[in-house]
Design a protein around this motif. Structure first.
Motif, mmCIF file in Angstrom:
data_model
loop_
_atom_site.group_PDB
_atom_site.id
_atom_site.type_symbol
_atom_site.label_atom_id
_atom_site.label_comp_id
_atom_site.label_asym_id
_atom_site.label_seq_id
_atom_site.Cartn_x
_atom_site.Cartn_y
_atom_site.Cartn_z
ATOM 1 N N ALA A 253 -2.808 -7.988 -5.013
ATOM 2 C CA ALA A 253 -1.752 -7.442 -4.548
ATOM 3 C C ALA A 253 -0.593 -7.581 -5.620
ATOM 4 C CB ALA A 253 -1.228 -8.234 -3.358
ATOM 5 N N VAL A 254 0.379 -6.557 -5.680
ATOM 6 C CA VAL A 254 1.383 -6.716 -6.523
ATOM 7 C C VAL A 254 2.678 -7.690 -5.917
ATOM 8 C CG1 VAL A 254 3.209 -5.369 -7.522
ATOM 9 C CG2 VAL A 254 1.065 -4.545 -7.377
ATOM 10 N N PRO A 255 3.084 -8.652 -6.521
ATOM 11 C CA PRO A 255 3.974 -9.329 -5.703
ATOM 12 C C PRO A 255 5.141 -8.875 -5.351
ATOM 13 C CG PRO A 255 3.192 -10.548 -7.766
ATOM 14 C CD PRO A 255 2.620 -8.962 -7.983
ATOM 15 N N GLU A 256 5.935 -9.344 -4.471
ATOM 16 C CA GLU A 256 7.192 -8.836 -3.869
ATOM 17 C C GLU A 256 8.200 -8.914 -4.904
ATOM 18 O OE1 GLU A 256 10.043 -7.275 -1.658
ATOM 19 O OE2 GLU A 256 8.199 -7.798 -0.710
ATOM 20 N N GLY A 257 8.885 -7.851 -5.257
ATOM 21 C CA GLY A 257 10.086 -7.753 -6.152
ATOM 22 C C GLY A 257 9.703 -7.676 -7.513
#
Length: 276
Positions: A253-257
């Motif tokens: 998963a690409v992290p938030e922000g």
């Protein structure tokens, strides 16, 4: 919303990514698991670079991807080292060819999942912020295309991360001026044909899903029996709205922000913050 994928690496037949995986982008057009809508049937598009051509080829149509014979034909014959695929679920703008992703200007290509909240209220102010020499190239009516031309206006050619940050900051500022509390929701992919940038951000800090593939050498050690992994070089990388299958260890998963860049000399990931 929408679903999309971006591929960079070994030249590969589009069919191997668009159709063959268990939960391919075409399967997601009917059976998305992580999007707002299960069905994404309001059009599709593919864009790819090949050979010494500076500008990408782009094919878009308003029908659903799952039944389009022309898309199947293209996917079975086109080989490319860098391509985008997008399936659309409209957030309110018309279902028309000029509103389908990816969008192209010169050697740049752009696609988006998400929305500018209350875009109809912000549209005039945002349109007036587009560089006058670029405005004639805006063909459709989507917030996604507007974001692309705002980013081009704000320096995409020289500084892609900075330009997208300035675009996001402008959208949020104009949104707040119109009383919109959380103006922006976006996962964006943009490329110049060499490097690929992907962004995950929302004003609400609850962004749509985005994943990147694990390095090929790691996957080979985990799954030495998977033939496909033996056919591609170590720099191959996929960025997707949702995983294309359930191969253990394949997706992160690409992290938030956050934004990441994929380029021949290596990958990087950085914090993304709008610039006002």
């Amino acid at each position: 919303m929408c679903r999309w994928l971006a591929y960079s690496g070994t030249p590969i037949l589009l069919d191997n990514i668009l159709y063959k995986p268990a939960h391919s982008l075409i399967d997601q057009s009917l059976h998305a698991k992580m999007g707002v809508e299960t069905t994404n049937g309001d059009g599709f598009g593919v864009g790819w670079y090949v050979g010494d051509k500076d500008s990408p080829a782009v094919v878009r149509d308003i029908g659903p991807a799952w039944s389009d014979r022309n898309l199947r034909e293209i996917a079975g014959h086109v080989v490319s080292p860098l391509f985008f695929g997008h399936i659309r679920a409209s957030t309110g703008t018309a279902v028309q060819q000029t509103n389908c992703h990816p969008f192209r200007h010169g050697h740049w290509m752009w696609m988006h999942n998400g929305a500018i909240e209350d875009f109809h209220l912000l549209r005039r102010d945002l349109a007036l912020a587009v560089e006058p020499s670029l405005f004639p190239y805006v063909e459709g009516s989507t917030d996604s295309e507007m974001m692309f031309y705002l980013s081009l206006t704000l320096g995409l050619e020289k500084d892609p991360p900075g330009a997208v940050a300035r675009m996001a900051g402008l959208v949020e500022r104009v949104g707040h001026e119109h009383g919109v509390e959380f103006p922006l929701q976006m996962t964006v992919a943009v490329t110049d044909g060499v490097s690929l940038w992907a962004f995950r951000y929302s004003s609400r800090k609850e962004s749509r899903s985005l994943f990147y593939s694990t390095r090929v050498e790691t996957l080979r050690s985990l799954h030495p029996d998977v033939a496909f992994l033996q056919e591609i070089t170590g720099d191959a990388r996929l960025i997707v709205s949702e995983p294309l299958g359930d191969l253990p260890g394949a997706w992160n998963a690409v992290p938030e922000g956050t934004y990441g860049v994929v380029r021949p000399e290596g990958d990087e990931m950085h914090t993304f913050t709008p610039v006002t």
